[in-house]
Design a protein around this motif. Structure first.
Motif, PDB file in Angstrom:
ATOM      1  N   VAL A  31      -2.147  -4.756  -1.029  1.00 52.86           N
ATOM      2  CA  VAL A  31      -3.429  -4.377  -1.745  1.00 52.86           C
ATOM      3  C   VAL A  31      -3.302  -5.635  -2.954  1.00 52.86           C
ATOM      4  O   VAL A  31      -2.264  -5.569  -3.406  1.00 52.86           O
ATOM      5  CB  VAL A  31      -3.734  -3.133  -1.921  1.00 52.86           C
ATOM      6  N   VAL A  84      -7.981   2.527  -0.952  1.00 55.29           N
ATOM      7  CA  VAL A  84      -6.727   2.203  -0.807  1.00 55.29           C
ATOM      8  C   VAL A  84      -5.995   2.489  -1.994  1.00 55.29           C
ATOM      9  O   VAL A  84      -6.254   2.463  -3.150  1.00 55.29           O
ATOM     10  CB  VAL A  84      -6.768   0.810  -0.346  1.00 55.29           C
ATOM     11  N   SER A  85      -4.746   2.624  -1.821  1.00 50.58           N
ATOM     12  CA  SER A  85      -3.811   3.161  -2.881  1.00 50.58           C
ATOM     13  C   SER A  85      -2.646   1.851  -2.983  1.00 50.58           C
ATOM     14  O   SER A  85      -2.060   1.880  -2.003  1.00 50.58           O
ATOM     15  CB  SER A  85      -2.945   4.416  -2.986  1.00 50.58           C
ATOM     16  N   ALA A  86      -2.367   1.475  -4.057  1.00 51.08           N
ATOM     17  CA  ALA A  86      -1.309   0.449  -4.293  1.00 51.08           C
ATOM     18  C   ALA A  86       0.033   1.231  -4.964  1.00 51.08           C
ATOM     19  O   ALA A  86      -0.087   2.253  -5.581  1.00 51.08           O
ATOM     20  CB  ALA A  86      -1.633  -0.752  -5.260  1.00 51.08           C
ATOM     21  N   GLN A 114       0.648  -1.211  -0.007  1.00 50.68           N
ATOM     22  CA  GLN A 114      -0.144  -0.055   0.059  1.00 50.68           C
ATOM     23  C   GLN A 114       0.781   1.362  -0.054  1.00 50.68           C
ATOM     24  O   GLN A 114       2.051   1.408   0.687  1.00 50.68           O
ATOM     25  CB  GLN A 114      -0.905  -0.174   1.097  1.00 50.68           C
TER      26      GLN A 114
END
Length: 175
Positions: free
Chosen positions: A53, A118-120, A45
């Motif tokens: 993620v 969420v951010s990868a 993440q």
């Protein structure tokens, strides 16, 4: 007269191809991934490098996958649309911070707001390659079965959201 006929016909053929090309939308780049399973990935993440993620975590739900970067000028244009979309879409918006620095990406979201569930973090861009990313921003809609249903190349616009994204999300959530 005959010696000019063949070049003239060639010129008309080229002119026809040019006219056809000018009518195409450069934002609609055909993707061979439409109708196919979203490529699997597991990435750290952006905000919590020790946590991951993955596409698998999104299984069973419709989700939006947005590829972005802090160095991307068009992402600045798109960002307010994403902020609004996050409030109205009713599906998770997953970011893919693409070929960026972790600190730069996190700082950019702190400054401009974070629309993502969420951010990868894809610093090397390998997942972007798997998704056939030509450049940022790009947005994918993935259905409950993990199939890519839509790809939009370039910054999302309010018109894209109203005319293409939201109707598709409603349809996919009913299925």
């Amino acid at each position: 007269m005959r010696r000019f006929l063949l070049p003239f016909i060639g010129f008309l053929v080229l002119l026809a191809f040019l006219a056809i090309g000018l009518r195409l939308n450069p934002r609609e780049v055909p993707s061979p991934l439409i109708g196919k399973p979203a490529p699997a990935f597991v990435l750290p993440q952006l905000h919590a490098p020790a946590e991951t993620v993955s596409a698998r975590q999104m299984a069973g739900q419709v989700w939006i996958f947005n590829v972005w970067a802090s160095w991307c000028v068009a992402c600045r244009q798109e960002h307010p649309v994403l902020m609004d979309l996050a409030k109205t879409a009713g599906v998770p918006l997953v970011g893919l911070n693409y070929k960026d620095g972790r600190d730069q990406g996190a700082a950019w979201l702190r400054e401009h707001g974070d629309p993502y569930a969420v951010s990868a973090f894809d610093g090397e861009g390998r997942v972007g390659i798997d998704y056939g990313v030509y450049g940022v921003p790009e947005t994918f809609v993935v259905d409950k079965q993990g199939i890519i249903r839509l790809k939009i190349t370039g910054p999302l616009t309010p018109k894209d959201v109203e005319s293409r994204l939201l109707p598709l999300l409603r349809e996919l959530n009913r299925a």
